[in-house]
Design a protein around this motif. Sequence first.
Motif, PDB file in Angstrom:
ATOM      1  N   GLN A   1      62.882  33.530 -69.308  1.00 35.27           N
ATOM      2  CA  GLN A   1      61.595  33.160 -69.911  1.00 35.27           C
ATOM      3  C   GLN A   1      60.590  34.310 -69.773  1.00 35.27           C
ATOM      4  O   GLN A   1      59.883  34.651 -70.717  1.00 35.27           O
ATOM      5  CB  GLN A   1      61.042  31.912 -69.228  1.00 35.27           C
ATOM      6  N   ALA A   2      60.563  34.898 -68.559  1.00 34.97           N
ATOM      7  CA  ALA A   2      59.629  36.018 -68.329  1.00 34.97           C
ATOM      8  C   ALA A   2      59.973  37.193 -69.243  1.00 34.97           C
ATOM      9  O   ALA A   2      59.082  37.811 -69.838  1.00 34.97           O
ATOM     10  CB  ALA A   2      59.677  36.441 -66.873  1.00 34.97           C
ATOM     11  N   LEU A   3      61.287  37.470 -69.380  1.00 35.85           N
ATOM     12  CA  LEU A   3      61.720  38.583 -70.234  1.00 35.85           C
ATOM     13  C   LEU A   3      61.316  38.338 -71.689  1.00 35.85           C
ATOM     14  O   LEU A   3      60.859  39.244 -72.394  1.00 35.85           O
ATOM     15  CB  LEU A   3      63.238  38.761 -70.161  1.00 35.85           C
ATOM     16  N   PHE A   4      61.503  37.092 -72.124  1.00 39.78           N
ATOM     17  CA  PHE A   4      61.124  36.723 -73.487  1.00 39.78           C
ATOM     18  C   PHE A   4      59.625  36.956 -73.687  1.00 39.78           C
ATOM     19  O   PHE A   4      59.201  37.512 -74.695  1.00 39.78           O
ATOM     20  CB  PHE A   4      61.487  35.250 -73.734  1.00 39.78           C
TER      21      PHE A   4
ATOM     22  N   VAL B   1      55.059  40.303 -75.806  1.00 43.54           N
ATOM     23  CA  VAL B   1      53.847  41.096 -75.582  1.00 43.54           C
ATOM     24  C   VAL B   1      54.084  42.538 -76.037  1.00 43.54           C
ATOM     25  O   VAL B   1      53.255  43.122 -76.748  1.00 43.54           O
ATOM     26  CB  VAL B   1      53.422  41.048 -74.091  1.00 43.54           C
ATOM     27  N   VAL B   2      55.227  43.096 -75.634  1.00 41.62           N
ATOM     28  CA  VAL B   2      55.520  44.495 -75.982  1.00 41.62           C
ATOM     29  C   VAL B   2      55.601  44.654 -77.496  1.00 41.62           C
ATOM     30  O   VAL B   2      55.026  45.583 -78.084  1.00 41.62           O
ATOM     31  CB  VAL B   2      56.839  44.964 -75.304  1.00 41.62           C
TER      32      VAL B   2
ATOM     33  N   SER C   1      49.348  36.461 -76.845  1.00 37.70           N
ATOM     34  CA  SER C   1      48.885  35.319 -76.051  1.00 37.70           C
ATOM     35  C   SER C   1      50.057  34.446 -75.608  1.00 37.70           C
ATOM     36  O   SER C   1      50.114  34.024 -74.444  1.00 37.70           O
ATOM     37  CB  SER C   1      47.913  34.471 -76.873  1.00 37.70           C
ATOM     38  N   ALA C   2      50.980  34.180 -76.530  1.00 36.68           N
ATOM     39  CA  ALA C   2      52.141  33.346 -76.173  1.00 36.68           C
ATOM     40  C   ALA C   2      52.988  34.073 -75.134  1.00 36.68           C
ATOM     41  O   ALA C   2      53.430  33.467 -74.146  1.00 36.68           O
ATOM     42  CB  ALA C   2      52.970  33.040 -77.408  1.00 36.68           C
ATOM     43  N   GLY C   3      53.187  35.371 -75.319  1.00 40.15           N
ATOM     44  CA  GLY C   3      53.985  36.161 -74.373  1.00 40.15           C
ATOM     45  C   GLY C   3      53.375  36.138 -72.984  1.00 40.15           C
ATOM     46  O   GLY C   3      54.081  35.946 -71.983  1.00 40.15           O
TER      47      GLY C   3
END
Lengths: 102, 232
Positions: free
Chosen positions: A73-76, A81-82, B56-58
């Motif tokens: 989940q964190a990687l996703f 974001v990236v 924001s979702a990330g």
Amino acid sequence: MRVASWLPLAAFALLTACPWAWATWGRAGTPQFTGTDERAKQTIGELRPGYRPWIGPVLQVSHGAEAALFAGQALFGVALVVYSIASCRHLKAQERGHASRD
Amino acid sequence: MWRGGALTMHIMEGFLPASHALAWSVAALPPVAWGMRKINHQLRERPETRLILGTSAGFSFVLSALKLPSIAGSSSHPTGIGLGALLLGPAVMSVLGLIVLLFQAIFLAHGGITTLGANTFAMAIVGSYVAAGVYRVGSSLRVPFAISVFLAAALSDMATYLVTAMQLALAFPDPHTGVYGAALKFLAVFSLSQVPLAVIEGLLTVLVMNLLRSHAMDLMARLLPSLGSRVR
């Protein structure tokens, strides 16, 4: 890096590291952190002895698999974001290119 | 090594009576529907706003996967709702929060499908509106940018747990002290881990907002003109 940027980062690192350090050196043995939900379940048990959930989770996962799924989940999230920031930079570069040609 | 229960802070599957679960789902429906309408409108008008939606979702996906310990020996995670509420507005963030909760309920056995309405109400809706409201009050009182952002994110996080505690207290009132007594008990459970987490969430949100403000805010404000009036 500006103070406004590193100060929150330093405070974040400190706030995260302190509980670990306390759990590792302040108490004997392996640190054990009970999830907040486990504590909430205990409180529900005190308030309504014998209460049983009327439905179970869709997917039951082991602790190992759970850790991997959280990492996924964190990687996703990081990927999202990236991708978004990279696309923003790309858009900005395109705009600059158009402006210099005009 | 990390050991413990399911490290979560949302109401677990089956832990709200069916009538309560249904009532919270009904309560969450109008704000989510309004948020979906706003997302559709934004994407139709300006497709590039998907970049702000993605950021924001990330951020919310990353923060809600951060299982952080507290001195009290419990652990939980931040919500990541504050940033999106400031960038996109609370209505849109309500929908993104729902998506994060749905993902966790299906794939991580974290929260639940039957409790999705209650968790959405507490985290995605109340959390988003509290963040946006606190930031707006801070701005109008000319509180410095970083402090307004910090308070918005931290209080949004605290509001989520306050509402979660109330939801559980309404479902499981104390036999002697009623809903009030039960609410205090649940708040005591959450506050031990959530107060430090709220501070952490506030700090991380300030960090990201500072980075965005110095590197991408001009572009984001052009992609989403209403952002300029929300974040100065």
